[in-house]
Design a protein around this motif. Sequence first.
Motif, PDB file in Angstrom:
ATOM      1  N   HIS A 155       4.573  22.247   7.526  1.00  0.00           N
ATOM      2  CA  HIS A 155       4.132  23.432   6.791  1.00  0.00           C
ATOM      3  C   HIS A 155       3.782  23.090   5.344  1.00  0.00           C
ATOM      4  O   HIS A 155       4.540  23.382   4.422  1.00  0.00           O
ATOM      5  N   GLY A 156       2.653  22.424   5.138  1.00  0.00           N
ATOM      6  CA  GLY A 156       2.213  22.160   3.771  1.00  0.00           C
ATOM      7  C   GLY A 156       3.034  21.121   3.060  1.00  0.00           C
ATOM      8  O   GLY A 156       3.538  21.367   1.952  1.00  0.00           O
ATOM      9  N   ILE A 157       3.147  19.939   3.650  1.00  0.00           N
ATOM     10  CA  ILE A 157       3.961  18.862   3.080  1.00  0.00           C
ATOM     11  C   ILE A 157       3.258  18.232   1.875  1.00  0.00           C
ATOM     12  O   ILE A 157       2.084  17.864   1.935  1.00  0.00           O
ATOM     13  N   ASP A 158       3.998  18.093   0.784  1.00  0.00           N
ATOM     14  CA  ASP A 158       3.552  17.333  -0.381  1.00  0.00           C
ATOM     15  C   ASP A 158       4.595  16.250  -0.650  1.00  0.00           C
ATOM     16  O   ASP A 158       5.747  16.561  -0.985  1.00  0.00           O
ATOM     17  N   THR A 159       4.192  14.989  -0.482  1.00  0.00           N
ATOM     18  CA  THR A 159       5.145  13.902  -0.712  1.00  0.00           C
ATOM     19  C   THR A 159       4.384  12.610  -0.954  1.00  0.00           C
ATOM     20  O   THR A 159       3.201  12.501  -0.625  1.00  0.00           O
ATOM     21  N   ALA A 160       5.063  11.645  -1.546  1.00  0.00           N
ATOM     22  CA  ALA A 160       4.449  10.348  -1.835  1.00  0.00           C
ATOM     23  C   ALA A 160       5.424   9.233  -1.484  1.00  0.00           C
ATOM     24  O   ALA A 160       6.638   9.370  -1.679  1.00  0.00           O
ATOM     25  N   VAL A 161       4.874   8.163  -0.965  1.00  0.00           N
ATOM     26  CA  VAL A 161       5.648   6.967  -0.625  1.00  0.00           C
ATOM     27  C   VAL A 161       5.189   5.862  -1.562  1.00  0.00           C
ATOM     28  O   VAL A 161       4.020   5.443  -1.528  1.00  0.00           O
ATOM     29  N   ALA A 162       6.081   5.411  -2.412  1.00  0.00           N
ATOM     30  CA  ALA A 162       5.719   4.421  -3.427  1.00  0.00           C
ATOM     31  C   ALA A 162       5.475   3.058  -2.792  1.00  0.00           C
ATOM     32  O   ALA A 162       6.202   2.637  -1.883  1.00  0.00           O
ATOM     33  N   ARG A 208      -4.851  12.715  14.047  1.00  0.00           N
ATOM     34  CA  ARG A 208      -5.779  13.005  12.949  1.00  0.00           C
ATOM     35  C   ARG A 208      -6.196  14.468  12.917  1.00  0.00           C
ATOM     36  O   ARG A 208      -7.085  14.839  12.155  1.00  0.00           O
ATOM     37  N   ARG A 209      -5.548  15.288  13.718  1.00  0.00           N
ATOM     38  CA  ARG A 209      -5.816  16.730  13.674  1.00  0.00           C
ATOM     39  C   ARG A 209      -4.830  17.371  12.702  1.00  0.00           C
ATOM     40  O   ARG A 209      -3.777  17.858  13.091  1.00  0.00           O
ATOM     41  N   TYR A 210      -5.164  17.321  11.456  1.00  0.00           N
ATOM     42  CA  TYR A 210      -4.288  17.891  10.427  1.00  0.00           C
ATOM     43  C   TYR A 210      -5.131  18.584   9.377  1.00  0.00           C
ATOM     44  O   TYR A 210      -6.337  18.341   9.244  1.00  0.00           O
ATOM     45  N   GLU A 211      -4.468  19.440   8.646  1.00  0.00           N
ATOM     46  CA  GLU A 211      -5.076  20.070   7.476  1.00  0.00           C
ATOM     47  C   GLU A 211      -4.416  19.482   6.236  1.00  0.00           C
ATOM     48  O   GLU A 211      -3.257  19.099   6.253  1.00  0.00           O
ATOM     49  N   GLY A 212      -5.168  19.461   5.140  1.00  0.00           N
ATOM     50  CA  GLY A 212      -4.659  18.848   3.930  1.00  0.00           C
ATOM     51  C   GLY A 212      -5.207  17.442   3.786  1.00  0.00           C
ATOM     52  O   GLY A 212      -6.235  17.096   4.366  1.00  0.00           O
ATOM     53  N   GLU A 213      -4.490  16.618   3.034  1.00  0.00           N
ATOM     54  CA  GLU A 213      -4.949  15.261   2.770  1.00  0.00           C
ATOM     55  C   GLU A 213      -3.833  14.259   3.047  1.00  0.00           C
ATOM     56  O   GLU A 213      -2.658  14.521   2.768  1.00  0.00           O
ATOM     57  N   ILE A 214      -4.221  13.109   3.586  1.00  0.00           N
ATOM     58  CA  ILE A 214      -3.342  11.950   3.694  1.00  0.00           C
ATOM     59  C   ILE A 214      -4.080  10.781   3.060  1.00  0.00           C
ATOM     60  O   ILE A 214      -5.165  10.407   3.510  1.00  0.00           O
ATOM     61  N   LEU A 215      -3.512  10.234   2.008  1.00  0.00           N
ATOM     62  CA  LEU A 215      -4.118   9.102   1.308  1.00  0.00           C
ATOM     63  C   LEU A 215      -3.319   7.842   1.631  1.00  0.00           C
ATOM     64  O   LEU A 215      -2.109   7.787   1.391  1.00  0.00           O
ATOM     65  N   ALA A 247       0.849  -1.192   0.000  1.00  0.00           N
ATOM     66  CA  ALA A 247       0.000   0.000   0.000  1.00  0.00           C
ATOM     67  C   ALA A 247       0.881   1.237   0.000  1.00  0.00           C
ATOM     68  O   ALA A 247       1.854   1.315   0.752  1.00  0.00           O
ATOM     69  N   GLY A 248       0.563   2.198  -0.849  1.00  0.00           N
ATOM     70  CA  GLY A 248       1.307   3.449  -0.902  1.00  0.00           C
ATOM     71  C   GLY A 248       0.663   4.520  -0.031  1.00  0.00           C
ATOM     72  O   GLY A 248      -0.434   4.344   0.506  1.00  0.00           O
ATOM     73  N   VAL A 249       1.362   5.635   0.106  1.00  0.00           N
ATOM     74  CA  VAL A 249       0.906   6.764   0.930  1.00  0.00           C
ATOM     75  C   VAL A 249       1.187   8.052   0.172  1.00  0.00           C
ATOM     76  O   VAL A 249       2.205   8.166  -0.514  1.00  0.00           O
ATOM     77  N   GLU A 250       0.274   9.008   0.316  1.00  0.00           N
ATOM     78  CA  GLU A 250       0.501  10.326  -0.280  1.00  0.00           C
ATOM     79  C   GLU A 250      -0.005  11.403   0.670  1.00  0.00           C
ATOM     80  O   GLU A 250      -1.062  11.260   1.285  1.00  0.00           O
ATOM     81  N   ALA A 251       0.785  12.459   0.832  1.00  0.00           N
ATOM     82  CA  ALA A 251       0.374  13.626   1.620  1.00  0.00           C
ATOM     83  C   ALA A 251       0.280  14.818   0.687  1.00  0.00           C
ATOM     84  O   ALA A 251       1.169  15.049  -0.148  1.00  0.00           O
ATOM     85  N   ARG A 252      -0.815  15.579   0.828  1.00  0.00           N
ATOM     86  CA  ARG A 252      -1.037  16.751  -0.014  1.00  0.00           C
ATOM     87  C   ARG A 252      -1.344  17.948   0.876  1.00  0.00           C
ATOM     88  O   ARG A 252      -2.336  17.952   1.610  1.00  0.00           O
ATOM     89  N   GLY A 253      -0.469  18.940   0.822  1.00  0.00           N
ATOM     90  CA  GLY A 253      -0.685  20.154   1.600  1.00  0.00           C
ATOM     91  C   GLY A 253      -0.843  19.882   3.085  1.00  0.00           C
ATOM     92  O   GLY A 253      -1.631  20.546   3.770  1.00  0.00           O
TER      93      GLY A 253
END
Length: 263
Positions: free
Chosen positions: A21-28, A55-62, A3-9
């Motif tokens: 501070h607004g992390i954008d990254t992906a874990v393959a 779980r108190r965050y802003e943005g998205e974690i997939l 399973a992969g992971v992605e963080a957006r903003g």
Amino acid sequence: MSAGVEARGLRVMIAGREILHGIDTAVAAGRRTAIVGPNGAGKTTLLRAVAGLNRRYEGEILVDGRELHTYSDRALARVRAILPQERAAVQGLTVEQLVAYGRFAHTRPFQTRDGAEDREAVAWAMDTARVSAFAGRTVHTLSGGERQRVFLAMALSQRPRLLLLDEPTTYLDVAHQLRVMEIITALKEQYGMTILMVLHDMAHAMQYADDIILMQSGRIAATGTPADVLTEERIAAVFGVSVEIFTTRGGIRVPSPVALVER
């Protein structure tokens, strides 16, 4: 299946202070990714957010293509397992009993953890973490390195597709460090498990990671392969340490600290 992971903003506040501070990254999926950076960079905060522990965050974690907020704790535990820095076992528990606790996500309410599938998962986890020989011993009679592998086995008994590790080799001697890192490599190569780990040791990151997330002051400084990210110039800029990188006869890159960089 991994399973992969992605963080957006991704933004995370702790005690009124913004740490990420607004992390954008992906874990393959199916790769070993190491989060590295100096103290206070936000490495553990990022890992805990991805793990669903904050779980108190802003943005998205997939996680596996699905927003983290849509998972229940039990459903998330069927996808990912985490080995945190701080961990403790109840006095008197045997290794096998502790490892079996990892099966909670796979049991229905009022069901005991004693089915054939659970026993198979616990046996596999202990064998994979190389602690089967300790199954009947109480956890508190083991050495630090042995206990670390037992807690790793407890995480593995969840049968995760994503394994999160927060500095898994800290406080271990060299032999136990290498044993843990070899187990992590086997999980990726033999079972296709996705590994996301915070590493303090740059040599371990260079040797045992496929990808690097380099953090500085709550932001991503660079991402890519160890050779691309962990250069002498970037290590000096981010860590404030001058290093020389040597390549061993086996092709392993090893950093050797030389001096502090004047700021």
